[in-house]
Motif scaffolding. Sequence first.
Motif, PDB file in Angstrom:
ATOM      1  N   VAL A 369      -2.924  -5.156  -7.657  1.00 58.24           N
ATOM      2  CA  VAL A 369      -2.731  -6.057  -6.523  1.00 58.24           C
ATOM      3  C   VAL A 369      -1.892  -7.234  -6.997  1.00 58.24           C
ATOM      4  N   THR A 370      -0.677  -7.325  -6.477  1.00 61.13           N
ATOM      5  CA  THR A 370       0.250  -8.373  -6.936  1.00 61.13           C
ATOM      6  C   THR A 370       0.820  -9.196  -5.797  1.00 61.13           C
ATOM      7  N   ILE A 371       0.619  -8.762  -4.550  1.00 64.91           N
ATOM      8  CA  ILE A 371       1.177  -9.496  -3.418  1.00 64.91           C
ATOM      9  C   ILE A 371       0.075  -9.788  -2.408  1.00 64.91           C
ATOM     10  N   LEU A 372       0.298 -10.778  -1.583  1.00 63.61           N
ATOM     11  CA  LEU A 372      -0.614 -11.141  -0.518  1.00 63.61           C
ATOM     12  C   LEU A 372       0.102 -11.018   0.826  1.00 63.61           C
ATOM     13  N   PRO A 373      -0.588 -10.559   1.844  1.00 63.15           N
ATOM     14  CA  PRO A 373      -1.930  -9.979   1.822  1.00 63.15           C
ATOM     15  C   PRO A 373      -1.889  -8.504   1.442  1.00 63.15           C
ATOM     16  N   THR A 374      -2.987  -7.998   0.910  1.00 66.37           N
ATOM     17  CA  THR A 374      -3.118  -6.579   0.572  1.00 66.37           C
ATOM     18  C   THR A 374      -4.458  -6.086   1.095  1.00 66.37           C
ATOM     19  N   LEU A 375      -4.429  -4.963   1.785  1.00 69.42           N
ATOM     20  CA  LEU A 375      -5.641  -4.355   2.321  1.00 69.42           C
ATOM     21  C   LEU A 375      -5.884  -3.034   1.608  1.00 69.42           C
ATOM     22  N   VAL A 376      -7.094  -2.843   1.088  1.00 63.88           N
ATOM     23  CA  VAL A 376      -7.465  -1.623   0.373  1.00 63.88           C
ATOM     24  C   VAL A 376      -8.636  -0.976   1.103  1.00 63.88           C
ATOM     25  N   ILE A 377      -8.481   0.287   1.503  1.00 65.66           N
ATOM     26  CA  ILE A 377      -9.508   1.000   2.254  1.00 65.66           C
ATOM     27  C   ILE A 377      -9.925   2.238   1.459  1.00 65.66           C
TER      28      ILE A 377
END
Length: 624
Positions: A369-377
């Motif tokens: 995870v290196t950028i915002l926003p990031t969604l992980v499902i």
Amino acid sequence: MASLRRWLALFVVLAVAASTGSVSGRFVVEKNGVRVIRPEHIRGRHDAAIANFGVPHYGGTLLGVVMYPDKNTTACDAFDGTPFKFRSKRPVILLVDRGDCFFALKAWNAQQAGAAAVLVTDNTDEPLLTMDNPEESQASDYVDKISIPSAFINREFGETLKKALAKRTDQVVVKLDWRESMPHPDERVEYEFWTNSNDECGPRCDDQMSFVKNFRGHAQLLEKGGFTQFTPHYITWYCPEAFLLSKQCKSQCINRGRYCAPDPEQDFDAGYDGKDVVIENLRQLCVHRIANETGRPWVWWDFVTDYHVRCSMKDKKYSRDCAKDVLRSLGLPLDKITKCMGDPEADVENDVLRMEQELQIGHDSRGDVTILPTLVINNVQYRGKLERSAVLKAICAGFKESTEPPVCLNGDIETNECLRSNGGCWQDSKSNITACKDTFRGRLCVCPVVNNVQYQGDGYTSCEAVGPGRCAMDNGGCWSETRDGQTFSACSDSVLTGCRCPAGFHGDGYRCEDTDECKEKLACSCPECSCKNTWGGYDCKCKGNQLYIKGEDACIAKNTPSFGWILTLLVLSCVAGAGIAGYLFYKYRLRSYMDSEIMAIMSQYMPLDNHNNEIQPLRQDSTA
């Protein structure tokens, strides 16, 4: 400003290095399938990389015809009109070349021209890559409006499609498949949202706060129902050892350079500092942790939304005191949250932020995870537009099939396939019972349970009620008919399955016809009988003054001669007398037998008088 840009770039590079000790990140390309349906000679399945914009059809498919433009093959210029629409309304999947402009612009131009999806073919031989959003702010005007899915395919597959299209002998039909793009192992979805409390970072900050506000209702319903497990996260950087005493590190970091954030205004001499952001990020993490401990994890959505409205940087209210006011209004314990946060000035590790740095590292099917926003499902990074309906669709795709909560089956994100031709499943229109069950990924043909009565069958062509009470459900699917107030049924509650025609009818139980007992000589066959068939039975009459006995299928006279009656009575009297005499004799013999038996038994236990005394004569004579 040049030194500031270098400093910010250093922060970005260290997003992964904070936990790995290396600047080499782990990037995972999320994929969907592309299956060629025709022409026959190129049929097969290929991988495609899901774009980071638009709306992928997570959990679904899209069948369409491939088209390749005669000119403007890169789709960098707008097309005239809407050339990519068939009169038959068959969806068009536009194939375009890579190069000359942003990926998102290609998708936007294709969407404007009527395409339902876009396949971008690579121009070099290399592994698949994820098409990302452009960084330029002017691009956001059209990026947010892209509502079709896009995917990146390799050069070899792209050339195969082009050659098939060049022959113009047959349509090239493909199916884009996202059903396995999102793992769906069980009945609960676990998802995490990597965000930031900073609201001065431009369009990205605006997008993520807009998402939080709009998705809050869905998120809280899913969380309260136990359907999902949500966890917020915040990216945290660290300051290299060589910069610990610098002004930049001291103003952007807490806990002696261990946890940092870039300056919100990109100006070290004005406004808020990066450490203000780190502290607020830490507070929001503790809000979720404490709320979760009290059984109310969904309160995080309320706090973040209220804090953004009441304590915005733009209004110069981004502060600890404002945060406390929001905490009080939501009934959250200030002391527990303060304890969770710890001392930001101490030269020690912070357990909460240290865990955040560790979680930034990619593992399994997820990249760093290196950028915002990031969604992980379900441990897979979500690709596509960060928008309420699109994200809800992706989360719903993460549920095991047929276990989706009601919110996943609303009309905004899902089409009910049972509404069209009943999905091709079995249906009893009369009783309004169907085997079609709508799920997020499509319909299932499964025989239902109605009023505690189970139906069994293949679900496509047949379903039959079985078990107790089945006859109450449309007569168990068996034949039944009423005429002239009489009802006959082929269903019996004493038999748990199957249908059998009742007496007087013949057939398979699903269709029964009256049996003509007279014609088939099944009854009323005596010489003196005259037979008339009725529905479900028959009427039999005897000639003259005779009575029909159904059990014997015979006729007897209603009136007999007086001598016959006398003889009959005499015989009956004799029989009755003999019976009575026999009964009395039986009772006498039985009583005598019982008395003797009783005497024999008693003699063994009780001495009788004549056993203890001499037998005396009835009369004694005296002698002189």
